[in-house]
Design a protein around this motif. Structure first.
Motif, PDB file in Angstrom:
ATOM      1  N   VAL A  25       2.090  -9.883  13.746  1.00  0.00           N
ATOM      2  CA  VAL A  25       1.404  -8.667  14.193  1.00  0.00           C
ATOM      3  C   VAL A  25      -0.118  -8.831  14.100  1.00  0.00           C
ATOM      4  O   VAL A  25      -0.619  -9.641  13.308  1.00  0.00           O
ATOM      5  CB  VAL A  25       1.869  -7.450  13.379  1.00  0.00           C
ATOM      6  CG1 VAL A  25       3.356  -7.191  13.617  1.00  0.00           C
ATOM      7  CG2 VAL A  25       1.592  -7.639  11.886  1.00  0.00           C
ATOM      8  N   PRO A  26      -0.872  -8.057  14.906  1.00  0.00           N
ATOM      9  CA  PRO A  26      -2.329  -8.209  14.923  1.00  0.00           C
ATOM     10  C   PRO A  26      -2.995  -8.131  13.556  1.00  0.00           C
ATOM     11  O   PRO A  26      -4.019  -8.786  13.329  1.00  0.00           O
ATOM     12  CB  PRO A  26      -2.776  -7.069  15.844  1.00  0.00           C
ATOM     13  CG  PRO A  26      -1.644  -6.924  16.818  1.00  0.00           C
ATOM     14  CD  PRO A  26      -0.404  -7.149  15.988  1.00  0.00           C
ATOM     15  N   LEU A  27      -2.416  -7.362  12.627  1.00  0.00           N
ATOM     16  CA  LEU A  27      -2.995  -7.289  11.287  1.00  0.00           C
ATOM     17  C   LEU A  27      -3.094  -8.674  10.657  1.00  0.00           C
ATOM     18  O   LEU A  27      -4.063  -8.978   9.939  1.00  0.00           O
ATOM     19  CB  LEU A  27      -2.158  -6.362  10.398  1.00  0.00           C
ATOM     20  CG  LEU A  27      -2.608  -6.252   8.934  1.00  0.00           C
ATOM     21  CD1 LEU A  27      -4.018  -5.681   8.842  1.00  0.00           C
ATOM     22  CD2 LEU A  27      -1.626  -5.385   8.142  1.00  0.00           C
ATOM     23  N   MET A  28      -2.116  -9.534  10.919  1.00  0.00           N
ATOM     24  CA  MET A  28      -2.131 -10.885  10.348  1.00  0.00           C
ATOM     25  C   MET A  28      -3.291 -11.701  10.910  1.00  0.00           C
ATOM     26  O   MET A  28      -3.915 -12.489  10.188  1.00  0.00           O
ATOM     27  CB  MET A  28      -0.802 -11.581  10.625  1.00  0.00           C
ATOM     28  CG  MET A  28       0.368 -10.952   9.907  1.00  0.00           C
ATOM     29  SD  MET A  28       1.953 -11.689  10.371  1.00  0.00           S
ATOM     30  CE  MET A  28       3.031 -10.915   9.159  1.00  0.00           C
ATOM     31  N   SER A  29      -3.590 -11.509  12.191  1.00  0.00           N
ATOM     32  CA  SER A  29      -4.740 -12.204  12.789  1.00  0.00           C
ATOM     33  C   SER A  29      -6.049 -11.641  12.258  1.00  0.00           C
ATOM     34  O   SER A  29      -7.025 -12.378  12.066  1.00  0.00           O
ATOM     35  CB  SER A  29      -4.682 -12.090  14.314  1.00  0.00           C
ATOM     36  OG  SER A  29      -3.637 -12.884  14.827  1.00  0.00           O
ATOM     37  N   ARG A  30      -6.074 -10.326  12.030  1.00  0.00           N
ATOM     38  CA  ARG A  30      -7.283  -9.733  11.430  1.00  0.00           C
ATOM     39  C   ARG A  30      -7.538 -10.324  10.050  1.00  0.00           C
ATOM     40  O   ARG A  30      -8.683 -10.574   9.662  1.00  0.00           O
ATOM     41  CB  ARG A  30      -7.129  -8.218  11.326  1.00  0.00           C
ATOM     42  CG  ARG A  30      -7.102  -7.492  12.669  1.00  0.00           C
ATOM     43  CD  ARG A  30      -7.121  -5.975  12.483  1.00  0.00           C
ATOM     44  NE  ARG A  30      -6.948  -5.279  13.738  1.00  0.00           N
ATOM     45  CZ  ARG A  30      -7.913  -5.067  14.628  1.00  0.00           C
ATOM     46  NH1 ARG A  30      -9.138  -5.507  14.371  1.00  0.00           N
ATOM     47  NH2 ARG A  30      -7.679  -4.417  15.749  1.00  0.00           N
ATOM     48  N   MET A  31      -6.469 -10.573   9.293  1.00  0.00           N
ATOM     49  CA  MET A  31      -6.617 -11.163   7.956  1.00  0.00           C
ATOM     50  C   MET A  31      -7.154 -12.588   8.060  1.00  0.00           C
ATOM     51  O   MET A  31      -8.009 -12.991   7.262  1.00  0.00           O
ATOM     52  CB  MET A  31      -5.279 -11.129   7.229  1.00  0.00           C
ATOM     53  CG  MET A  31      -4.836  -9.727   6.826  1.00  0.00           C
ATOM     54  SD  MET A  31      -3.169  -9.679   6.130  1.00  0.00           S
ATOM     55  CE  MET A  31      -3.384 -10.689   4.670  1.00  0.00           C
ATOM     56  N   ILE A  32      -6.653 -13.347   9.043  1.00  0.00           N
ATOM     57  CA  ILE A  32      -7.176 -14.702   9.244  1.00  0.00           C
ATOM     58  C   ILE A  32      -8.659 -14.649   9.568  1.00  0.00           C
ATOM     59  O   ILE A  32      -9.478 -15.367   8.978  1.00  0.00           O
ATOM     60  CB  ILE A  32      -6.403 -15.426  10.364  1.00  0.00           C
ATOM     61  CG1 ILE A  32      -4.961 -15.713   9.939  1.00  0.00           C
ATOM     62  CG2 ILE A  32      -7.103 -16.742  10.743  1.00  0.00           C
ATOM     63  CD1 ILE A  32      -4.081 -16.237  11.059  1.00  0.00           C
TER      64      ILE A  32
END
Length: 264
Positions: A219-226
């Motif tokens: 999910v996009p949240l995981m990319s935001r964390m990266i």
């Protein structure tokens, strides 16, 4: 093309174009064929190299315990076989992102930049490992196409599923050429991969993080964390795309990658 990257391992790959080297690592349970829209669009702007990962496409299977580190070693060995000593832009989608993290940990000096698409830095938690084991058990008893059939509803955005059935057909076509053994090896490698979250702060090369707005698998949240963990990185969310953003929205995906390459 094929290259012998070790005494017992052959790697199949495509290598087209000239200019800055862009190496793209494919998702599970696919092959380098998933990058066709990128090869067609970017080959006049860079040298684009797309290898098949261990056991998938035309590349030999694992000889020892499957790991993303071994996949990263394979990419490094291919670069040596190609006598490519110039630093590369390394891109990976989903599993390809896990391999890209492993490559960055081991071979940072070979990197000019990173493209991390629809992936995550975290390792599988206990529930995730159980789900991998269930997927392994399913793959042991079913065909490769049956494996992707289970994934398609989550891998593609609702609009893609409804209005662009040819994308699902492309996934089936790619997977139809794969072996169950290769799929199982990839599942084991992903299940056992390390947590890359603590490593994010050590990444110093320019990094582009891409994710589909409708990605239900990473999910996009995981990319935001990266992106928040890698200093100076650039996050781009691709509207209307699911987990296979390079296939679902190829024009936007390609233009974002090209703009990034031109900024280096």
């Amino acid at each position: 093309m094929k290259k012998q990257i070790s005494p017992s391992v052959e790697m199949e790959f495509d290598d087209v174009g000239q200019g800055i080297p862009l190496v793209l690592l494919h998702a599970y349970p696919l092959s380098r064929a998933m990058w066709r829209p990128q090869v067609a669009a970017l080959r006049n702007s860079c040298r684009i190299i797309t290898p098949d990962m261990r056991g998938l496409g035309g590349t030999s299977g694992f000889e020892g315990p499957p790991s993303v580190e071994q996949m990263a070693d394979d990419v490094h060995a291919l670069l040596d076989q190609l006598k490519l000593h110039e630093s590369i832009v390394l891109g990976g989608l989903s599993m390809g992102g896990y391999v890209s993290f492993a490559f960055a940990r081991k071979y940072a000096s070979r990197l000019r930049a990173l493209v991390l698409a629809d992936t995550r830095a975290e390792a599988d938690d206990a529930a995730g490992k159980v789900n991998r084991d269930k997927a392994i058990a399913f793959a042991e008893q079913h065909t490769a196409v049956e494996v992707i059939e289970q994934m398609i509803p989550k891998a593609l955005a609702p609009d893609t599923l409804k209005h662009r059935p040819e994308i699902a057909e492309e996934l089936r076509r790619i997977v139809a050429a794969l072996s169950s053994a290769g799929i199982i090896g990839a599942l084991r490698a992903m299940r056992d991969r390390p947590d890359s979250t603590p490593f994010l702060a050590k990444i110093t090369v320019p990094t582009l993080v891409l994710v589909g707005s409708e990605d239900a698998m990473t999910v996009p949240l995981m990319s935001r964390m990266i992106a928040s963990g890698i200093k100076g990185s650039r996050l781009e969310i691709i509207p209307g795309a699911g987990h296979m953003s390079n296939l679902e929205k190829p024009d936007l995906f390609n233009s974002l990658v090209l703009s990034f390459l031109q900024s280096l």
